[in-house]
Scaffold this active site. Structure first.
Site, PDB file in Angstrom:
ATOM      1  N   ASP A  77      46.935 -33.742  16.473  1.00 22.38           N
ATOM      2  CA  ASP A  77      47.219 -35.060  15.898  1.00 22.38           C
ATOM      3  C   ASP A  77      46.401 -36.173  16.551  1.00 22.38           C
ATOM      4  O   ASP A  77      46.947 -37.190  17.000  1.00 22.38           O
ATOM      5  CB  ASP A  77      48.708 -35.393  16.027  1.00 22.38           C
ATOM      6  N   GLU A 137      51.709 -37.192   5.194  1.00 23.32           N
ATOM      7  CA  GLU A 137      52.141 -37.681   6.509  1.00 23.32           C
ATOM      8  C   GLU A 137      50.914 -38.210   7.249  1.00 23.32           C
ATOM      9  O   GLU A 137      49.833 -38.340   6.699  1.00 23.32           O
ATOM     10  CB  GLU A 137      52.804 -36.540   7.290  1.00 23.32           C
TER      11      GLU A 137
END
Length: 546
Positions: free
Chosen positions: A15, A187
């Protein structure tokens, strides 16, 4: 321009959020249940990266005791508004089932090294938040939102709300600005502004093999957003033989000379089961802006293994042996699980690491387990432990660890009569029962004296070793399957395990007396093996003596 081989942050570093301030680049990555929270790496050339800080390092910022495996800190966003560094992060308290208890916070600092502020709580409506600093001075908080009533998918889109830094809270209306594409599971949002356009980069498809970076734009920050003509500017979902798989969840940065790069999450599967032992890593791709004001990945959308960047990576440093001692405290490469109360689980006084035995291995609350990431497919690890085990409820030793359901543990312990012994334990994909397996019979050892413990991993082949004082290392137990220390075997359904393999030391005292175990040093030695083609068969030759 020099070429490097991806990934740029090997081992569990998912991420990525990238930022440039002047000539300095920073990447923040997720740490999940490992404390301190958030890894921040620094680089001058996009090729050589150094871990410089973990900003969430005290109880007022982060307390993950009770957070299940693969919960904790998700998807941080690191930004700079010209004066301060800002970091947004989620602490996930529950992820399985219809509900997500995902609490979002903001901290800031004048310098990247900190000190970082106590957190501002923002909301719990979803996860993967980011903070966008508009050129009119406003700040916008962006996160995905979660709807527990939706079936079969619970991802309800990307929402936008203004953040007031003076009032230290979100203000004004909440607007759902983007529902994503038919790939679903939208997301990981990041907002940018360029040439009068607002751009929205999101992740879609989940974090397994359908993962992707999706791009959209609008003339207004609150939409409507149109999706990129190619929909997904980066993905491996249609290229099962590509070296970099599970590619998505990205962020973009511009160099001082105007080049654009995309950093993104990726995985390198091993074995025929496609297991990502090193977890989700960070890779980089060169990108460019077209005449149509859309961003494109050079040679994309499939990510490239080899990429041109300004710098040349120091390969000797990447392959160097790391011998850790503790005269200057805990080395930065190490983390522990969940607790901010470090004095209860370890001490580095006297230049050695002392662990105080707490709850069982796999506890979600308080256990003394200190470890570093596995960043190479093949390596050796070694330590020396001094531990006076009294019965079968006291143990300390060397562990290769992924989660409570996936670990191997060679421990100095004792029989019920007090006789010390070495016990090899394994979880061997024990979800959902969590029961131990014992790959070998216990080995009786003297009740006094230090014990050297070691392991080798060559691809998927894991072998443990031990030596009493004055003796050479000898193997204990069979060759084990190290590939289970992977996302795919983490004890959850697809898209449910998010970390990576660690190696380190642990101590447990189920009698509640906090028995101390002292470790003289810890060695991590990367190894070249069969060109590191990930699936290695054959005999283990044993670790280097020393």
């Amino acid at each position: 321009m020099p070429q490097l081989t991806n990934p740029i942050l090997p081992g569990f570093n998912p991420d990525p959020s990238i930022l440039r301030v002047g000539d300095d680049y920073y990447i923040a990555t997720s740490t999940f249940e490992w404390f301190p929270g958030v890894q921040i790496h620094h680089s001058k050339d996009l090729a050589n990266w150094e871990l410089i800080t973990r900003p969430l390092n005290r109880k007022t910022q982060l307390d993950m005791r009770g957070d299940p495996d693969s919960c904790g800190v998700w998807a941080p966003c690191l930004t700079h508004d010209g004066e301060k560094f800002w970091l947004v992060y989620t602490d996930v308290k529950r992820k399985d089932g219809s509900f997500k208890d995902a609490h979002n916070y903001i901290v800031w600092a004048d310098k990247i090294e900190g000190p970082w502020s106590d957190p501002i709580y923002t909301n719990s409506s979803g996860f993967d938040p980011s903070l966008f600093h508009d050129d009119d001075g406003k700040k916008w908080f962006v996160n995905m939102t979660w709807d527990h009533r939706r079936r079969p998918l619970l991802f309800a889109g990307i929402v936008l709300q203004e953040f007031d830094p003076v009032a230290e809270k979100l203000v004004g209306p909440i607007k759902n600005i983007y529902k994503g594409t038919d790939l679903k599971l939208v997301e990981g949002p990041h907002l940018y502004k360029r040439n009068g356009w607002y751009y929205l980069l999101t992740a879609e498809g989940g974090t397994a093999y359908d993962h992707a970076c999706t791009f959209a734009r609008s003339r207004n920050i609150d939409g409507p957003y149109e999706t990129h003509p190619d929909q997904h500017i980066l993905t491996s979902k249609d290229a099962p033989l590509a070296a970099l798989q599970r590619s998505g969840h990205g962020d973009i940065v511009e160099t001082p000379d105007g080049k654009t790069y995309l950093v993104h999450l990726t995985g390198r599967p091993t074995t025929q089961e496609r297991r990502c032992v090193l977890g989700r890593e960070t890779a980089i791709q060169e990108a460019y802006w077209g005449e149509d004001d859309w961003l494109h990945v050079k040679d994309g959308p499939v990510p490239s293994l080899h990429v041109d960047v300004p710098g040349t990576r120091d390969e000797a440093k990447y392959w160097a042996e790391q011998r850790y001692t503790f005269e200057n405290g805990m080395p930065i490469d190490f983390q522990w699980l969940r607790t901010p109360e470090t004095e209860r689980i370890f001490s580095t006084e006297g230049g050695k690491l002392t662990l105080f035995g707490r709850e069982s291995i796999g506890s979600w609350f308080e256990q003394a387990l200190v470890a570093r990431r596995q960043q190479h497919f093949s390596y050796d690890a070694e330590t020396v432990v001094d531990f006076k085990a009294t019965d079968e409820r006291t143990m300390a030793g060397l562990t290769a660890y992924y989660s409570r359901y996936n670990f191997f543990y060679l421990a100095v312990t004792a029989h019920a009569d007090g006789q010390r012994e070495l016990l090899l334990m394994s979880s061997e994909i024990s979800w959902p029962d969590g029961n131990l397996r014992f790959p070998a019979d216990p080995v009786q050892i003297p009740n006094e004296g230090k014990v050297k413990l070691a392991l080798t991993i060559r691809g998927k082949a894991l072998q443990f070793f031990y030596a009493l004082e004055g003796q050479d290392l000898q193997p204990i137990g069979p060759v084990l399957d190290a590939s289970i220390l992977s996302d795919e075997c983490g004890g959850h359904q697809a898209h449910g395990s998010f970390t990576g393999a660690f190696v380190g030391v642990a101590a447990h005292d189920l009698n509640g007396t906090a028995s101390p175990a002292t470790f003289d040093y810890f060695t991590y030695r990367p190894q070249h093996d069969a060109s590191d083609r990930y699936e290695i068969e054959g005999l283990v030759t044993g670790p280097k003596q020393g």
